[in-house]
Enzyme design. Structure first.
Site, PDB file in Angstrom:
ATOM      1  N   VAL A 291       0.129  -1.979   7.692  1.00 25.97           N
ATOM      2  CA  VAL A 291      -1.246  -2.225   8.123  1.00 25.97           C
ATOM      3  C   VAL A 291      -1.589  -3.724   8.149  1.00 25.97           C
ATOM      4  CG1 VAL A 291      -3.686  -1.939   7.457  1.00 25.97           C
ATOM      5  CG2 VAL A 291      -2.152   0.025   7.416  1.00 25.97           C
TER       6      VAL A 291
ATOM      7  N   LYS B 112       2.027   3.623   7.447  1.00 24.11           N
ATOM      8  CA  LYS B 112       2.958   2.593   7.937  1.00 24.11           C
ATOM      9  C   LYS B 112       2.327   1.220   7.638  1.00 24.11           C
ATOM     10  CE  LYS B 112       3.621   4.211  12.261  1.00 24.11           C
ATOM     11  NZ  LYS B 112       4.322   4.345  13.574  1.00 24.11           N
TER      12      LYS B 112
ATOM     13  N   ALA C 183       0.837  -1.206   0.000  1.00 29.17           N
ATOM     14  CA  ALA C 183       0.000   0.000   0.000  1.00 29.17           C
ATOM     15  C   ALA C 183       0.869   1.253   0.000  1.00 29.17           C
ATOM     16  CB  ALA C 183      -0.933  -0.007   1.203  1.00 29.17           C
TER      17      ALA C 183
ATOM     18  N   GLN D 179      -8.798  -4.789   7.615  1.00 37.43           N
ATOM     19  CA  GLN D 179      -7.578  -5.586   7.751  1.00 37.43           C
ATOM     20  C   GLN D 179      -7.157  -5.717   9.206  1.00 37.43           C
ATOM     21  OE1 GLN D 179      -4.598  -6.067   4.772  1.00 37.43           O
ATOM     22  NE2 GLN D 179      -5.071  -4.007   4.077  1.00 37.43           N
TER      23      GLN D 179
ATOM     24  N   GLU E 229      -0.352  -6.751   8.217  1.00 36.99           N
ATOM     25  CA  GLU E 229       0.120  -7.809   9.109  1.00 36.99           C
ATOM     26  C   GLU E 229       0.244  -7.339  10.548  1.00 36.99           C
ATOM     27  OE1 GLU E 229       3.334 -10.266   6.896  1.00 36.99           O
ATOM     28  OE2 GLU E 229       3.237  -8.343   5.898  1.00 36.99           O
TER      29      GLU E 229
END
Lengths: 327, 158, 766
Positions: free
Chosen positions: C731, C729, C521, C666, C733
């Protein structure tokens, strides 16, 4: 899956005749047969579809008892108001089994005949030895991973657990299995593995379950089913218990009780010792817990399943307390 | 041994005639023979719910149903859920709005299951939705949003 | 407690900023309509003329040597076109896998002759129909000479394993531990865990010509996989096309071409027909390895006040008998807390398993499990609140590198999470909270994930009708790439997001690195932003200078907003009107974010097709990480030992969220997977033959909807432009990290039992 012939039976007689052929297998909901055919455990040469047989899916709930047609689906039985009111353990055992989709498919007759989930039984390529699947080849489960295996009713030939829920409730409620040939009390219907684990019920080739009859009793109307498992839903029981409880008019003395266990034995397991220990006794937690210990009399651990011997009495006790209104 | 035979299926109101071996499942008939790939194969053994379709209005698993067994039944798949003019079903709309999916692979099964769940009257509370949607696994973990979407659609259609 | 007053928005993961443009807004997924209609085309759903079906045959023994394969019965089965094994196949060129393991010699075959694990591919059958191929596959007879099997690292013969060069040392941990007033020693274990995306692995291989291969395969990295096939078959990279517009979940498992991928490509080549190979669900458990079983021994030394003095960490993970996979177990241990004395060692233990692989937050996830449980144990030992213990050890700089944090809003996360959860109401005494027969436990733990970044490339096309296309080989596996790249382009160009479409998942498009390490991303929004700005400049230049532009010489510059291009003051025209006036059908711009010096085509290829381009932070002046904290309530039945997670509040610092709605999904998805990890998931291996007994979705239990409670997520992140170009930053995992220890800590609080081996099943609490 090997290819097979398919025919739709139009009458019970025709189905019975076709079913007598070697290699013939009956198809109702299909949730067991197709699953096992894909695992290459079931290798039908001819599949006889019973689902369109007329008159075999009615549910009748009367004063003396209930008759459930063998082709009624699990969800229809679970949703039947008469069953819910007079046989809550049946409705509860069905709703705690499988998933909504599978309950719409699986029939009551087929549900009783579901096969074990033993991973060795289900994996012929990986484990050629399985007495239940291929008599005389040995048992791969003994000495293997046994967390989900039976602690009661086992033999040196097989320790596979009977996986169902409904049959446990029916055992507690004293049901009778009706076939095209005879009526069989549920206690006599399921066989322990002994030296012939391939034979799981007394049904003969060509014999077809037509209905299940359950007597109307006060304890059936005050029955419950409790199922314990790691996952909240869509999982077979680590241990389960069905209890029917009838109290005296004083509201605390146990007039009659019937208890059966699931998830821990090679067949639906009636706990007569628990019943005997409680009949005529006062319903209180201490008494119930003490009596429930006898539920696992004679149990044998194979290592990973030892916890079931501890767990089962707790499940029995809690089910009895629940039926008695003690939460 | 049996070979192929004609099988007539009523799918989303249209009759389809296929030549199939008896062992062909409804799921493979849809995906491999009719190229209707909205119905998904996640496990092919009745353990995930991705292949959920409606047969005669009931949600069932296409992977454990023989195609030939479905002759004479009305089959509805995800492709037949929208209105005749293409208007999304309220459950489809709610799934988009609530972000009730990520990868989208379990989604058609979730939606078919949700439509039935609401119709069965099993969407009365969040806990009831959770239990009656438990037969549809989602590895992306969209469950909280699925519950929101089912609740929203149930309220909209109440 | 010294909590900071929370100043964040509750209820969802909105990042608290108020975006003016499309980026950062909560819009619904642009690929949503296709997915809910069943119209999104996944790999195996592409329709090709003359398609044949391939089914693989896996070994049923854990070790040994193949003596003979009898193909005859399978070959004689109805509809069968081809039966392959090691003796009858094509030889491919060998190449290293994702992790640098290169098969011996220059040649490679996906068919085993020496068996290294149960479930290794030994043969394959191709037939006209799926049913025919499945039936014939059962008839392949494999004769094997059995070898000794070491099934798992629990087998004493597996030994302690081989050291890997990941030593981390500072200070004098032995001395500090010897003198520490409080020392905690414990060993933590996690089992084999499997990615199990609901879309199983598989592919369609199609040779469009003798030297041109098209692969339809679910992929987290189409360029990397195309390169893999190209090497296997000795083709130029450009001659392989990998198509993967939709991916039915990956979680790390779909980053590289696997042995079955080679099988399908070989079969298609030999038959000169397109071949579809669907890996069955049971086969997926050995087609890809998943997270290896891990074991970590931790020693923590602390003062009576809870100041950490030393950490001594020793970790090991299972690997394959013939390949090395490292689950980096010391990765969180070394950077989470301020500690003056530190040592970490790691070993890998070869056993007869398929090579393990990446699974959501590899290393980070088990690393945090051990550390965060140990911190909870230390808090109990010291009689300190676990949040307070962590606050007392919050590091001002990265303790491992000494670099300042780009941002670390963990204090804010503790405050916000604790407040929303009601943590101050917690009675710290174990077994002190109950409701009827349910013991209630509250636990917490932290998680973190590094910010990785690779270069990316994108094309932006402005079409005659004013619509915009964004093109990249990057993929979307539910992560929201389609949506956020449209938002990014819309934002940079000044057009409504509805006017932008995104095309992804095709190796013919501009290049992208792996969708892994939670990097995609950030790096792709950066690439699209860069490209869209360039396109915007070009459009403005045309508007100012093109002889036919109505805006020519009207101003020194032009502004684009809402799809209209205009002078700073005064009326403008639509982009479509400008394109028509200047007679352009399309304005096409491609840009990348490669380092300036790396521009040769070989270098470009390397950046996008190997992990070599992944910047792990060594040359970056700041230490870049996302952070999170989870507060969990569990209910444990006192009779049955069954555990239900009844409440989760997570506060997360993932920087700027490009689409908070999708980021929140997520976050929640990671938490759900963490609940499965804590309580349910376990690859069960038969110690006798190394066979996976739980190779299906009933026995490898992932959570159902009924296992998941209400989850509240709170974003405490702020844009971090030291971390990435656009301030985001990691996201994807992040949120799974720390969930399992939070649950284990809650279980301890509920029951007084400390369970150090996952999953925590009912029998461990009876």
């Amino acid at each position: 899956m090997m290819n097979f012939d398919y025919s739709r039976a139009t009458s019970l007689e025709e189905a019975a005749t076709l079913a007598r052929h070697p290699g013939a297998m009956l198809l109702a909901g299909g949730t067991t047969l197709l699953d096992l055919a894909k695992c290459e455990v079931a290798r039908p040469e001819r599949v006889i579809d019973l689902t369109r047989l007329p008159g075999l899916n009615t549910i009748t709930v009367g004063e003396s008892g209930a008759t459930i047609g063998a082709l009624a689906t699990m969800s229809r039985v679970a949703d039947d108001h008469g069953i819910q009111r007079r046989y809550p353990a049946i409705a509860e055992s069905l709703l705690l089994a499988a998933s909504a989709q599978l309950r719409n498919m699986a029939t009551i007759g087929g549900n009783l005949l579901q096969r074990t989930r033993c991973p060795y039984f289900r994996d012929p390529a990986g484990y050629p030895a399985c007495n239940k699947r291929d008599p005389g080849t040995g048992c791969s489960a003994i000495g293997g991973i046994t967390r989900d295996h039976a602690v009661l009713g086992t033999s040196d030939h097989c320790i596979a657990v009977y996986p169902g829920d409904l049959a446990v409730a029916l055992s507690a409620l004293g049901a009778t299995i009706q076939t095209n040939l005879r009526a069989i009390e549920i206690e006599a219907f399921f066989l322990m593995p002994g030296a012939t684990p391939e034979r799981e019920t007394v049904l003969e080739r060509g014999e077809i379950i037509t209905a299940i009859a359950v007597p109307a009793t006060p304890l059936a109307a005050n029955s419950t089913y409790l199922k314990v498992r790691d996952r909240q839903s869509y999982e077979f029981a680590a241990a389960s218990a069905a209890v029917g409880l009838e109290l005296d008019s004083d509201g605390v003395t146990i007039r009659d009780i019937r208890v059966a266990l699931g998830g821990i034995a090679t067949k639906p397991w009636r706990a007569i010792a628990v019943e005997d220990a409680l009949r005529g006794r006062r319903l209180d937690e201490g008494t119930v817990r003490e009596a429930s210990r006898t539920a696992v009399d004679g149990a044998k651990s194979h290592g990973g399943n030892a916890y079931k011997i501890e767990l089962a009495p707790c499940v029995v006790a809690r089910a009895i307390l629940k039926a008695g209104g003690i939460q | 041994m049996a070979s192929v035979r004609p099988v007539k299926l009523d799918i989303n109101g249209k009759e389809k005639t296929l030549s199939l071996e008896p062992r062909v499942t409804l799921l493979d008939a849809l995906r491999e023979h009719l190229h209707m790939t909205g119905t998904k194969k996640g496990c092919d053994q009745g353990q995930c719910g991705a292949c959920t379709v409606h047969v005669d209005g009931q949600r069932v698993l296409a992977c454990l149903t023989l195609a030939v067994q479905s002759e004479g039944s009305a089959i509805t798949t995800i492709e037949g859920l929208a209105g005749p003019d293409g208007t999304p079903h309220p459950v489809q709309q709610a799934f988009i709005e609530e972000d009730a999916f990520q990868c989208g692979y379990c989604t058609p099964g979730q939606i078919m299951s949700a439509v039935a769940c609401i119709r069965e009257g099993r969407a009365g509370s969040d806990d009831e939705i959770r239990e009656f949607m438990a037969g549809n696994l989602c590895r992306c973990g969209a469950y909280p949003n699925i519950v929101s979407a089912v609740r929203k659609a149930a309220e909209a259609t109440a | 407690m010294t909590l900071i007053e929370p100043r964040v928005k509750h209820g969802d993961a909105s990042d608290g900023t108020t975006p003016s443009g499309p980026l950062g807004r909560e819009i619904v997924r642009t690929d949503g309509p296709l997915k809910v209609q069943g119209a999104a085309t996944y790999a195996l759903e592409h329709q090709l003329e003359g398609l044949l079906h391939c089914v693989i045959v896996q070994s049923t023994v854990g070790a040994g040597r193949i003596v003979a394969v009898d193909r005859s019965a399978a070959e004689a089965s109805p509809g069968v076109r081809l039966v392959l094994d090691a003796g009858y196949s094509l030889m491919l060129r060998s190449q290293p896998d994702f992790f640098g393991n290169k098969p011996e010699g220059d040649d490679y075959t996906p068919f085993a002759t020496d068996i290294h694990h149960n479930g290794e591919i030994v043969a394959a059958v191709v037939a006209d129909t799926l049913e025919q191929a499945q039936a014939a596959a059962q008839r392949v007879r494999v004769e094997v000479e059995f070898g000794p099997v070491i099934a798992t690292h629990d087998d004493p013969r597996a030994g302690h394993g081989n050291p890997v060069p990941l030593d981390k040392d500072w200070g004098d941990p032995d001395g500090a531990l010897a003198e520490a007033p409080v020392v905690l020693k414990a060993t933590y274990e996690t089992p084999r865990e499997y990615n199990v995306p609901i879309e199983p692995h598989g592919l369609i291989a199609h040779w469009e010509a003798d030297d041109r291969l098209t692969i339809y395969e679910p992929s987290q990295w189409v360029d990397g996989m195309a390169n893999h096939y190209a090497t296997w078959f000795g083709l130029p990279f450009e001659n392989v096309r990998v198509v993967s517009p939709f991916v039915g979940g990956g979680f790390g498992s779909k980053g590289q071409a696997l042995p079955h991928s080679a099988v399908a490509a070989i079969a298609a080549r030999m038959l000169r027909r397109p071949v579809k190979l669907a890996v069955s669900r049971p086969q997926t458990f050995t087609a890809y390895g998943g997270r290896p079983a891990t074991r970590q021994r931790l020693k923590l030394g602390a003062t009576e006040e809870g100041q950490l003095l030393a950490i001594d960490h020793d970790g090991s993970n299972e690997t394959a008998a013939n390949a090395a996979f490292i689950e980096t177990l010391g990765i969180v241990t070394s950077m989470m807390y301020a500690v003056p004395n530190f040592r970490s060692r790691q070993r890998i233990v070869p056993v007869n398993t398929v090579t393990p692989g990446a699974f959501r937050a590899p290393g980070k996830n088990p690393s945090a499990f051990a550390l965060e449980c140990a911190m909870d144990e230390l808090a109990v030992e010291l009689g300190l609140d676990p949040v307070e213990l962590r606050l007392r050890n919050e590091p001002d700089v990265d303790p491992e590198t000494g670099k300042p944090w780009s941002s670390r809003r963990l204090r804010e996360a503790y405050a916000a999470g604790a407040d929303a959860f009601g943590w101050t109401q917690r009675n710290p005494v174990p077994r002190s909270m109950r409701e009827g027969r349910q013991l209630i436990g509250w636990g917490m733990a932290c998680g973190t994930h590094p910010v990785y970044s690779s270069p990316g490339e994108a094309m932006v096309r402005i079409l005659a009708d004013g619509s915009v296309e964004v093109l990249s080989s990057a993929i979307d596996m539910g992560t929201g790439t389609y949506t956020i790249l449209a938002q990014t382009a819309a934002d940079a160009l000044g057009v409504p997001v509805e006017q932008v479409t995104t095309k992804l998942g095709d190796s013919r498009l501009p290049r992208a690195p792996v969708a892994g390490g939670s990097q995609l991303a950030n790096l792709m929004t950066a690439a699209v932003h860069t490209t869209a700005l360039a396109a915007r400049e070009e459009l403005i230049a045309l508007g100012l200078t093109d002889p036919n532009s109505p805006l020519r010489d009207r101003a020194n510059t032009l502004i684009i907003a809402d799809g209209r291009i205009a002078p700073p003051s005064g009326e403008g025209i639509s982009i479509a009107e400008l394109m028509a006036a200047i007679g352009r059908d399309v304005l096409e711009v491609t840009r990348d974010t490669l380092p300036r010096k790396e521009r040769s085509s070989a270098e470009r290829l390397k950046f996008f097709t190997t992990l070599g381009g992944m910047e792990r932070g060594t040359s970056i002046p700041k230490s870049r990480h996302s952070f999170c904290t989870h507060f969990v309530e569990v209910r444990v039945d006192e009779d049955f030992g069954t555990i239900r997670v009844s409440r989760v509040v997570s506060a997360l610092d993932a920087g700027r969220l490009y689409n908070p709605k999708l980021a929140d999904s997520q976050f929640k998805g990671g938490i759900v997977m963490g609940i499965g990890m804590a309580l349910l998931e376990e690859g069960i291996t038969d110690p006798r033959n190394g066979r996976i007994l739980s190779a299906n979705l009933a026995d490898y239990r992932i959570p159902t909807n009924a296992d998941i409670p209400h989850i509240e997520t709170i974003s405490v992140g702020i844009p971090d432009y030291d971390a990435t170009l656009l301030g985001g930053k990691a996201v994807g995992e992040l949120a799974i990290v720390g969930v399992a220890p939070a649950i284990a800590n809650a279980v301890f609080h509920a029951t007084g039992k400390r369970i150090r081996r996952l999953p925590i099943t009912l029998e461990s609490l009876m």
